[in-house]
Design a protein around this motif. Structure first.
Motif, PDB file in Angstrom:
ATOM      1  N   PRO A   1      89.240  77.876 -53.287  1.00  0.00           N
ATOM      2  CA  PRO A   1      87.765  78.151 -54.098  1.00  0.00           C
ATOM      3  C   PRO A   1      87.044  79.142 -53.666  1.00  0.00           C
ATOM      4  O   PRO A   1      85.895  79.612 -54.236  1.00  0.00           O
TER       5      PRO A   1
ATOM      6  N   PRO B   1      88.550  82.871 -57.377  1.00  0.00           N
ATOM      7  CA  PRO B   1      88.828  81.714 -56.632  1.00  0.00           C
ATOM      8  C   PRO B   1      89.360  80.774 -57.859  1.00  0.00           C
ATOM      9  O   PRO B   1      89.430  81.111 -59.194  1.00  0.00           O
TER      10      PRO B   1
ATOM     11  N   ARG C   1      85.032  70.037 -50.471  1.00  0.00           N
ATOM     12  CA  ARG C   1      85.787  69.848 -51.767  1.00  0.00           C
ATOM     13  C   ARG C   1      85.380  68.747 -52.256  1.00  0.00           C
ATOM     14  O   ARG C   1      85.762  68.571 -53.626  1.00  0.00           O
TER      15      ARG C   1
ATOM     16  N   CYS D   1      81.925  73.221 -52.373  1.00  0.00           N
ATOM     17  CA  CYS D   1      82.504  74.713 -52.428  1.00  0.00           C
ATOM     18  C   CYS D   1      81.458  75.541 -52.140  1.00  0.00           C
ATOM     19  O   CYS D   1      81.775  76.914 -51.965  1.00  0.00           O
TER      20      CYS D   1
END
Length: 799
Positions: A300, A295, A60, A71
Motif C-alpha cells: 500500500p 501502491p 492495514r 494505510c
C-alpha cells in the motif's frame, strides 16, 4: 464476560468467516473480519493490525476507529516495543501508548500488543485497546488470544502469499514478453524506444527512463515514460549520488521525502525510486531509473524491495547483452558474416557426422537432426518436420517434428538455447538431447505422427523430390495448386514459405525434411538448402546404421531366447534321467513298507494304530504316484479330473500339515479356511493336494527355529476379478524371499535348501498351469516378514 459464548463456538464462527474472506483474495476483508469478531467477543474497544513494509509497520485494518486512517498510519519498527513484539515475540500489556502521530489513538486507558506469527515467520502486530483499565483481563486471556491470532495468521498469510504470487507471476510473464521482444533483431530499435514503458509496466511504476552512452561516451535519453517533454534528466547524474548509492550497492530508495537530496527531486519523485547502471563488462553503457511504484493491496505504500531488485538487475544484464549484441551485429560486414556462416556450417557438418553415428535409435537421430535445423547457431528455422518413406505402402509417414506451438514459446525455447552459448555444438546438442527440455514445450508431435502423404501424382511436391532427389523451395504458397495438394493431407504446414529436402542414402530417398518460419515469416534462403541436403545424407547414413544395429539386436535377443530354450530342454532331460534312476531304487524300499502297513490295517485291533497304518499305506501310494509323475515331468501332464469337495481337501491338508509341523519341532500355528462360495470343484485331487502341501512344506522349512507366534494359513477364496476362478492363498510369517531369488524360484533345480533338488515348485507350477491356472509369489520385509503364494485355478476343468 460471563455472557460470552463458548470459545469453541467463537472459533467456529471465526473460522467460517475467515475461510469466506480468504476466498475473496482480499487481505482487507480477512483483517477486518478478524478484528470485528475478536473485539466483539472479548470486548475490546479498539483493534488494529499492522503489517511490515520496509522499515515501517503499516496500519492495514482497524476496528472501533474510522477506516480513514488505514494505510495512513505507520511508525518505525526501530521503536523498541515494536521490535520486541514483531521479531522477538514479546507481548506488551500496560497503559495505553500512542505509537502514531494521530491523536484519536490516545483516547484509551490500556493496551494489549501481540505478534502475528506464521510458524517462525513474523508477519505483523495486533494491538487491542480499551477505554477502561483491562490489564488483568489481558493477562488472563494471553494463551487464548495467542491461539486466536495464530488461527488468523494462517488465513492472512495465505491471502498475502496468493496476492503476492499473482503479482509476481504477472511480473514474470511481462518480463518473458519483454525478453521475447528484445530477441527480435528486426524490430530491436523500435522495441528499445518503447523499453521504458515496458519496464514501468513490469514494476507498476508511474515513471521510467533509460539513458545510454553514445560513441563519445556522453549520456543521451533513449526511452522515457511518464515524464513531460524537454525534461532535464541530467539532475540524476550528480557524482555525489553515484558515490553515495551506486558505489555502496544501494539501488532503491523508499520514503524519499526523508532523503537529504529530496528537495532537488521534489515533484519528480513522490516516494520511491529503483535505479542501477546497465553493465557492460567492467564499464557501463547507461542507466535506468524506475520512479514511484504504484501502491496495491499488498504494497500500500508503493515501496520497492529486494524482490524487485532481484528482477531488475538480471533485466539490466539482459538489456545490456541485447544492446551489445545488436550493435555488434550491425558493425560486422555482410561479407565476413557470410564467410563465417559457411565455415561454421562446414564444421557443423563434420561434427554432426560423428554425433549422428553415435546414436542407434531412429528417434534419437531424427531428434538431433531436427534440433540442428532449429538452433540459432546453425539454421534457426522456426520449425522442422521429418518424414520417413514406407516402401510397403509407398507413402511418407510423419515421424517427428520440432515445432513450438506459438511465437511466445518459440522465443522462450530459443532464449533457453542462448544460455548454452558457452558450449560447443556437440555439448549443446547433447544437453538438449539428454534433458529434452525443449521437447517438453512442443505439442504438435502427436498430430504430426498421424500425417501420411502419398508418394504419387496426388502430392506432386513430395513425388518430385523423391524422384529427382533435389530440394524444393516453395516461396509462394498463395493459390499454389501443389501446396493445396499437401493441405489435403495435413494442415500443419503450407501456410508460409517452406522447403522440402530429401534424406538420401547412396542410391535412394528414404525420407524428407520440411522446414518453415511461421513466426518470423522469413522465406528459406537458397544457400541453406545445399547444407540441409548434406545433413540429410548424414542422417540417412545414421538411419541405415540404426536399422542394421536394431536388426542385430533383434537377432541377438532371438539367439538368447533359443539358448534359454535349449537350456530348459537340457534341464528336462536331466530330470528324466534322474527320475528314472531314483524310481528303481525307491521302489525297492516302498514295496515292503506298503506291505507291512496294509498288514497292520488288517490285523491290528487298536483303532488308533489301524488309522495311522492306513495313513502310512496311503502316503506310500502317494509316494509311488509322485515317483511316477517325476518320471513324466519332462512330458505332458495328464490330469485325472474328478469332483472334489473343498472341505475334504482342507481336512486332508490339515492332518498332514500338523503332523509335519509336529515333526519339525517348530512353534507354528496352522489354519486352513474355506471362504469361497463354491463347495466343490473339478480338479485332479491328488495333484492339487500335492501342489498345496508342497507349498506348506516349503513354508514350514522357511520359518526360522524358535520363533514365537509364527503361522501358516491356507485360504480357499473367490477370485476378485473372474467368477470362474478360485484363489488358493498359502501364506506364512517369519520368512522373506529376496527379489533376485524370487525371479528364479520356479526354475527347475534352483533351490536354497541344503537337502532339496529344486523341482518341487517347478512341478507345482506345471500342475497349476495344466489346470489352466497361474501361480505367483509375493514376499514382504517391512515391519514384519511375510511370504505369500497366490494360486488361481478355474473352478471346473473338463477331462
Amino acid at each position: 464476560m460471563e455472557d460470552r459464548k463458548s470459545i469453541d463456538s467463537f472459533f467456529s464462527d471465526l473460522s467460517m468467516g475467515l475461510l469466506f474472506a480468504e476466498n475473496t483474495n482480499e487481505i482487507d476483508r480477512v483483517v477486518d473480519l478478524f478484528l470485528e469478531k475478536t473485539c466483539q467477543y472479548y470486548g475490546f474497544d479498539c483493534g488494529e493490525v499492522y503489517f511490515p513494509k520496509g522499515d515501517y509497520l503499516i496500519l492495514r485494518g482497524v476496528y472501533g476507529i474510522d477506516r480513514y486512517y488505514v494505510c495512513k498510519v505507520d511508525f518505525p519498527i526501530e521503536a523498541s516495543h515494536c521490535k520486541d513484539v514483531l521479531y522477538e515475540q514479546k507481548i506488551f500489556i500496560g497503559g495505553n501508548i500512542n505509537h502514531t502521530n494521530i491523536e484519536v489513538f490516545s483516547n484509551y486507558a490500556s493496551i494489549f500488543v501481540l505478534p502475528i506469527f506464521f510458524y517462525a515467520h513474523p508477519i505483523g502486530v495486533v494491538v487491542f485497546r480499551n477505554k477502561e483499565n483491562r490489564i488483568e483481563f489481558y493477562r488472563e486471556i494471553v494463551d487464548e488470544i495467542k491461539n486466536v491470532i495464530g488461527h488468523f495468521a494462517v488465513y492472512a498469510n495465505n491471502v498475502l502469499q496468493s496476492v503476492t504470487y499473482k503479482e509476481r507471476d504477472k511480473q514474470l510473464k511481462l518480463l518473458r514478453e519483454l525478453y521475447l521482444k528484445l530477441s527480435d533483431v528486426d524490430d530491436f530499435e523500435n522495441n528499445l524506444n518503447n523499453l521504458a514503458s515496458d519496464i514501468a509496466n513490469i514494476f507498476t511504476a508511474s515513471k521510467a527512463f533509460i539513458r545510454l552512452r553514445d560513441e563519445d561516451n556522453n549520456l543521451y535519453l533513449r526511452s522515457s515514460y511518464g515524464f513531460p517533454e524537454n525534461f532535464d534528466y541530467s539532475i540524476f547524474e550528480d557524482n555525489s549520488y553515484i558515490e553515495e548509492y551506486w558505489d555502496n550497492n544501494i539501488f532503491f530508495i523508499n520514503n524519499a521525502a526523508n532523503n537529504k537530496y529530496y528537495k532537488k527531486f521534489e515533484g519528480i519523485i513522490n516516494r520511491s525510486v529503483l535505479f542501477n547502471r546497465i553493465p557492460a563488462k567492467k564499464d557501463c553503457i547507461g542507466y535506468i531509473a524506475v520512479i514511484d511504484k504504484i501502491p496495491d493491496a499488498v504494497n500500500p505504500l508503493g515501496d520497492f524491495d529486494v524482490n524487485d531488485l532481484n528482477l531488475f538487475n538480471p533485466l539490466l544484464a539482459n538489456i545490456s547483452s541485447r544492446i551489445s549484441e545488436h550493435y555488434s551485429m550491425i558493425a560486422l560486414s555482410k561479407a565476413n558474416e557470410k564467410n563465417t556462416k559457411h565455415m561454421s556450417r562446414l564444421n557443423t557438418l563434420y561434427d554432426i557426422s560423428n554425433i549422428l553415428l553415435e546414436r542407434s535409435k531412429t528417434e534419437d537421430i531424427l531428434f538431433l537432426l531436427l534440433t540442428i535445423t532449429t538452433i540459432g547457431d546453425v539454421f534457426a528455422f522456426n520449425r522442422a518436420f521429418a518424414f520417413l518413406y514406407d516402401k510397403e505402402f509407398n507413402v511418407f509417414r510423419g515421424r517427428m517434428c520440432v515445432a513450438p506451438k506459438n511465437a511466445q514459446d518459440a522465443g522462450m525455447i530459443w532464449s533457453n538455447m542462448q544460455n548454452l552459448n558457452k558450449y560447443a555444438l556437440r555439448e549443446k546438442l547433447m544437453l538438449s538431447f539428454d534433458k529434452r527440455s525443449v521437447e517438453d514445450a512442443w505439442d504438435l508431435n502427436q498430430q504430426f505422427l498421424n500425417t501420411v502423404i502419398p508418394n504419387n501424382e496426388n502430392c506432386r511436391l513430395f513425388f518430385d523430390v523423391f524422384n529427382n532427389k533435389n530440394s524444393i523451395n516453395v516461396l509462394n504458397v498463395e493459390n499454389n495448386d501443389e501446396v493445396n495438394q499437401i493441405k489435403k493431407y495435413t494442415n500443419i504446414f503450407g501456410d508460409y514459405p517452406f522447403a522440402i529436402i530429401p534424406i538420401m542414402n547412396s542410391v535412394n530417398c528414404i525420407g524428407m525434411i520440411v522446414v518453415d518460419n511461421p513466426y518470423n515469416g522469413k522465406p528459406i534462403p537458397e544457400d541453406d538448402l545445399d547444407y540441409l541436403k548434406m545433413f540429410g545424407r548424414q542422417a540417412a547414413v545414421a538411419l541405415e546404421y540404426s536399422s542394421l544395429y536394431n536388426e542385430m539386436e533383434k537377432n541377438n535377443n532371438a539367439l538368447k531366447a533359443a539358448e534359454k530354450t535349449l537350456l530348459d530342454l537340457k534341464s528336462l532331460a536331466i530330470i528324466g534321467e534322474m527320475s528314472s534312476s531314483m524310481a528303481h531304487n525307491l521302489r525297492n524300499f516302498i514295496v515292503p513298507i506298503a506291505g507291512f502297513a496294509n498288514r497292520l490295517v488288517k490285523v491290528s485291533k487298536d483303532e488308533t494304530i489301524k488309522n495311522y497304518a492306513q495313513i502310512i499305506a496311503n502316503e506310500v501310494e502317494n509316494l509311488e504316484n509322485y515317483i511316477r509323475r517325476n518320471l513324466s515331468f519332462a512330458k505332458s501332464i495328464n490330469l485325472e479330473i474328478d469332483n472334489i469337495k473343498i472341505d475334504d481337501m482342507i481336512k486332508y491338508l490339515t492332518i498332514l500339515s500338523k503332523e509335519y509341523i509336529k515333526k519339525s519341532g517348530k512353534n507354528i500355528k496352522f489354519y486352513a479356511l474355506k471362504m469361497t462360495k463354491e463347495d466343490a470343484v473339478r480338479w485332479d485331487y491328488d495333484r492339487m493336494n500335492e501342489v498345496v502341501f508342497n507349498l506348506i512344506i516349503n513354508a514350514i522349512d522357511a520359518i526360522e527355529d524358535n520363533k514365537d507366534g509364527s503361522f501358516i494359513s491356507v485360504i480357499f477364496d473367490d477370485n476378485a476379478y473372474r467368477e470362474s476362478m478360485i484363489d488358493i492363498i498359502v501364506e506364512n510369517t517369519d520368512s522373506y524371499i529376496e527379489p533376485d531369488l524370487a525371479e528364479k524360484i520356479f526354475t527347475p533345480f534352483f533351490t536354497t535348501k541344503s537337502h532339496g533338488v529344486g523341482i518341487g515348485l517347478a512341478i507345482s507350477k506345471r500342475i497349476v498351469e495344466a489346470h489352466g491356472g497361474s501361480m505367483v509369489l509375493k514376499s514382504v520385509n517391512d515391519s514384519f516378514k511375510i511370504t505369500t503364494f497366490f494360486v488361481s485355478i478355474p473352478v471346473s476343468l473338463n477331462n
